[in-house]
Motif scaffolding. Structure first.
Motif, PDB file in Angstrom:
ATOM      1  N   GLY A  92      -9.324  -8.353  10.871  1.00  0.00           N
ATOM      2  CA  GLY A  92      -9.022  -8.096   9.473  1.00  0.00           C
ATOM      3  C   GLY A  92      -7.610  -7.516   9.423  1.00  0.00           C
ATOM      4  N   ILE A  93      -6.698  -8.169   8.718  1.00  0.00           N
ATOM      5  CA  ILE A  93      -5.306  -7.718   8.706  1.00  0.00           C
ATOM      6  C   ILE A  93      -5.042  -7.000   7.393  1.00  0.00           C
ATOM      7  CG2 ILE A  93      -2.898  -8.435   8.855  1.00  0.00           C
ATOM      8  CD1 ILE A  93      -3.823 -10.796  10.553  1.00  0.00           C
ATOM      9  N   ALA A  94      -4.801  -5.674   7.507  1.00  0.00           N
ATOM     10  CA  ALA A  94      -4.577  -4.843   6.322  1.00  0.00           C
ATOM     11  C   ALA A  94      -3.434  -3.874   6.593  1.00  0.00           C
ATOM     12  CB  ALA A  94      -5.844  -4.080   5.961  1.00  0.00           C
ATOM     13  N   PHE A  95      -2.725  -3.523   5.520  1.00  0.00           N
ATOM     14  CA  PHE A  95      -1.581  -2.628   5.631  1.00  0.00           C
ATOM     15  C   PHE A  95      -1.578  -1.635   4.479  1.00  0.00           C
ATOM     16  CE2 PHE A  95      -0.344  -6.758   7.338  1.00  0.00           C
ATOM     17  CZ  PHE A  95       0.035  -6.401   8.619  1.00  0.00           C
ATOM     18  N   ILE A  96      -0.983  -0.481   4.729  1.00  0.00           N
ATOM     19  CA  ILE A  96      -0.711   0.490   3.673  1.00  0.00           C
ATOM     20  C   ILE A  96       0.804   0.492   3.509  1.00  0.00           C
ATOM     21  CG2 ILE A  96      -0.867   2.885   2.938  1.00  0.00           C
ATOM     22  CD1 ILE A  96      -3.266   3.127   4.942  1.00  0.00           C
ATOM     23  N   VAL A  97       1.274   0.138   2.314  1.00  0.00           N
ATOM     24  CA  VAL A  97       2.708  -0.015   2.051  1.00  0.00           C
ATOM     25  C   VAL A  97       3.138   1.024   1.024  1.00  0.00           C
ATOM     26  CG1 VAL A  97       4.522  -1.602   1.312  1.00  0.00           C
ATOM     27  CG2 VAL A  97       2.496  -2.498   2.471  1.00  0.00           C
ATOM     28  N   ARG A  98       4.149   1.819   1.367  1.00  0.00           N
ATOM     29  CA  ARG A  98       4.677   2.840   0.451  1.00  0.00           C
ATOM     30  C   ARG A  98       5.683   2.199  -0.489  1.00  0.00           C
ATOM     31  NH1 ARG A  98       4.674   8.716   0.913  1.00  0.00           N
ATOM     32  NH2 ARG A  98       5.525   9.384  -1.072  1.00  0.00           N
ATOM     33  N   ASP A 101       6.503   3.418  -6.885  1.00  0.00           N
ATOM     34  CA  ASP A 101       5.510   3.805  -7.888  1.00  0.00           C
ATOM     35  C   ASP A 101       4.357   2.811  -7.820  1.00  0.00           C
ATOM     36  OD1 ASP A 101       4.058   4.522 -10.139  1.00  0.00           O
ATOM     37  OD2 ASP A 101       5.563   3.833 -11.574  1.00  0.00           O
ATOM     38  N   ASN A 102       3.141   3.298  -7.561  1.00  0.00           N
ATOM     39  CA  ASN A 102       2.032   2.348  -7.450  1.00  0.00           C
ATOM     40  C   ASN A 102       1.398   2.014  -8.797  1.00  0.00           C
ATOM     41  OD1 ASN A 102       0.447   4.612  -7.848  1.00  0.00           O
ATOM     42  ND2 ASN A 102      -0.667   4.442  -5.931  1.00  0.00           N
ATOM     43  N   GLY A 103       2.127   2.280  -9.871  1.00  0.00           N
ATOM     44  CA  GLY A 103       1.719   1.819 -11.192  1.00  0.00           C
ATOM     45  C   GLY A 103       2.313   0.448 -11.502  1.00  0.00           C
ATOM     46  N   ILE A 104       3.188  -0.042 -10.630  1.00  0.00           N
ATOM     47  CA  ILE A 104       3.851  -1.335 -10.780  1.00  0.00           C
ATOM     48  C   ILE A 104       2.955  -2.409 -10.156  1.00  0.00           C
ATOM     49  CG2 ILE A 104       5.903  -2.678 -10.136  1.00  0.00           C
ATOM     50  CD1 ILE A 104       7.374   0.008  -9.804  1.00  0.00           C
ATOM     51  N   ASP A 105       2.990  -3.620 -10.700  1.00  0.00           N
ATOM     52  CA  ASP A 105       2.241  -4.732 -10.123  1.00  0.00           C
ATOM     53  C   ASP A 105       2.707  -4.949  -8.679  1.00  0.00           C
ATOM     54  OD1 ASP A 105       0.905  -7.093  -9.545  1.00  0.00           O
ATOM     55  OD2 ASP A 105       2.309  -8.337 -10.671  1.00  0.00           O
ATOM     56  N   PRO A 106       1.811  -4.861  -7.703  1.00  0.00           N
ATOM     57  CA  PRO A 106       2.228  -4.967  -6.299  1.00  0.00           C
ATOM     58  C   PRO A 106       2.880  -6.309  -5.954  1.00  0.00           C
ATOM     59  CG  PRO A 106      -0.151  -4.977  -6.474  1.00  0.00           C
ATOM     60  CD  PRO A 106       0.375  -4.647  -7.825  1.00  0.00           C
ATOM     61  N   MET A 107       2.503  -7.385  -6.631  1.00  0.00           N
ATOM     62  CA  MET A 107       3.115  -8.690  -6.343  1.00  0.00           C
ATOM     63  C   MET A 107       4.587  -8.723  -6.732  1.00  0.00           C
ATOM     64  SD  MET A 107       0.908 -10.562  -4.827  1.00  0.00           S
ATOM     65  CE  MET A 107       1.433 -12.234  -4.978  1.00  0.00           C
ATOM     66  N   ARG A 148      -4.931  -2.845  -3.709  1.00  0.00           N
ATOM     67  CA  ARG A 148      -5.419  -1.787  -4.602  1.00  0.00           C
ATOM     68  C   ARG A 148      -4.569  -0.546  -4.348  1.00  0.00           C
ATOM     69  NH1 ARG A 148      -8.883   2.085  -2.232  1.00  0.00           N
ATOM     70  NH2 ARG A 148      -9.612   1.495  -0.176  1.00  0.00           N
ATOM     71  N   ARG A 149      -4.524   0.312  -5.334  1.00  0.00           N
ATOM     72  CA  ARG A 149      -3.756   1.549  -5.182  1.00  0.00           C
ATOM     73  C   ARG A 149      -4.327   2.374  -4.037  1.00  0.00           C
ATOM     74  NH1 ARG A 149      -3.857   2.309 -11.415  1.00  0.00           N
ATOM     75  NH2 ARG A 149      -1.880   1.337 -11.933  1.00  0.00           N
ATOM     76  N   PHE A 150      -3.416   3.059  -3.359  1.00  0.00           N
ATOM     77  CA  PHE A 150      -3.836   3.894  -2.240  1.00  0.00           C
ATOM     78  C   PHE A 150      -2.998   5.166  -2.268  1.00  0.00           C
ATOM     79  CE2 PHE A 150      -3.736   5.480   2.061  1.00  0.00           C
ATOM     80  CZ  PHE A 150      -5.055   5.358   2.472  1.00  0.00           C
ATOM     81  N   GLY A 151      -3.649   6.297  -2.311  1.00  0.00           N
ATOM     82  CA  GLY A 151      -2.931   7.566  -2.280  1.00  0.00           C
ATOM     83  C   GLY A 151      -2.047   7.760  -3.501  1.00  0.00           C
ATOM     84  N   VAL A 152      -0.981   8.516  -3.315  1.00  0.00           N
ATOM     85  CA  VAL A 152      -0.092   8.893  -4.410  1.00  0.00           C
ATOM     86  C   VAL A 152       0.867   7.772  -4.784  1.00  0.00           C
ATOM     87  CG1 VAL A 152       1.707  10.521  -5.111  1.00  0.00           C
ATOM     88  CG2 VAL A 152      -0.228  11.318  -3.765  1.00  0.00           C
ATOM     89  N   SER A 153       1.435   7.085  -3.785  1.00  0.00           N
ATOM     90  CA  SER A 153       2.479   6.113  -4.086  1.00  0.00           C
ATOM     91  C   SER A 153       2.459   4.938  -3.107  1.00  0.00           C
ATOM     92  CB  SER A 153       3.846   6.808  -4.048  1.00  0.00           C
ATOM     93  OG  SER A 153       4.845   5.941  -4.503  1.00  0.00           O
ATOM     94  N   SER A 154       1.281   4.397  -2.833  1.00  0.00           N
ATOM     95  CA  SER A 154       1.173   3.293  -1.886  1.00  0.00           C
ATOM     96  C   SER A 154       0.152   2.280  -2.383  1.00  0.00           C
ATOM     97  CB  SER A 154       0.733   3.801  -0.505  1.00  0.00           C
ATOM     98  OG  SER A 154       1.691   4.667   0.038  1.00  0.00           O
ATOM     99  N   TYR A 155       0.141   1.138  -1.705  1.00  0.00           N
ATOM    100  CA  TYR A 155      -0.886   0.119  -1.912  1.00  0.00           C
ATOM    101  C   TYR A 155      -1.527  -0.209  -0.576  1.00  0.00           C
ATOM    102  CZ  TYR A 155       0.763  -0.955  -6.599  1.00  0.00           C
ATOM    103  OH  TYR A 155       1.101  -0.888  -7.925  1.00  0.00           O
TER     104      TYR A 155
END
Length: 186
Positions: A92-98, A101-107, A148-155
């Motif tokens: 399963g390939i997953a990442f946490i990306v800082r 602002d994680n209120g922005i569309d991640p795409m 999906r949002r992760f933490g304060v400022s990541s996806y």
């Protein structure tokens, strides 16, 4: 008295339910904007190596020899044929990306794309102009992901059906030419 017993019963039930629930996985956020942590199969994380992209402008061989073909090709290159961080296709390939602002569309702020390996370099073409003026922009071989949002400022992003190859993750922030790189093997 009935109220007290009902309250005591409700409290005991709540405590039993709280202790029966498994504690959610606690993973760290990357320290800086643009950094990426890989979520490993053993539920730990490892920071992906960041490399500096080198922009390159060139013409196609057909344009040089015969006057037809693509006049200008815009590419990003990295030295070396493989990233240091490697994953198996079946993991399963997953990442946490800082991100800023994680209120922005991640795409719109995160790009996961595939490099082509040519000679001793990894190359990603992002624009070209043909002889007759036809333009192609945003031609990166982007990889779809869910997030999906992760933490304060990541996806937290998850890649599905990833083919073997070399990949990069960029965050559109501050005009950086840094890319977090990884490879996928059979």
């Amino acid at each position: 008295m009935k109220r007290f017993l009902l309250s005591l019963f409700a409290l005991c039930g709540a405590v039993a339910a709280a202790t029966a629930q498994e504690e959610p996985l606690k993973l760290p956020e990357p320290e800086f904007i643009g950094q990426t942590l890989a979520v490993l199969p053993d539920d730990t994380t490892e920071q992906l190596v960041q490399e500096s992209l080198t922009p390159r402008h060139r013409s196609s061989t057909g344009q040089k020899l015969f006057g037809i073909g693509r006049d200008h090709i815009e590419e990003m290159t990295l030295n070396g044929t493989q990233a240091r961080n490697r994953f198996r296709k079946d993991d399963g390939i997953a990442f946490i990306v800082r991100v800023p602002d994680n209120g922005i569309d991640p795409m719109s702020v995160i790009s996961v794309f595939r490099f082509k390996v040519k000679k001793k370099k990894r190359v990603a073409e992002y624009a070209s102009v043909g002889t007759f003026g036809d333009r192609q922009r945003n031609t990166l071989e982007r990889q779809p992901f869910t997030s999906r949002r992760f933490g304060v400022s990541s996806y937290l992003i998850v890649l599905r059906d990833v083919e073997p190859g070399e990949y990069g993750i960029t965050v559109d922030a501050l005009g950086s030419l840094n890319v977090s790189t990884f490879g996928v093997d059979e």
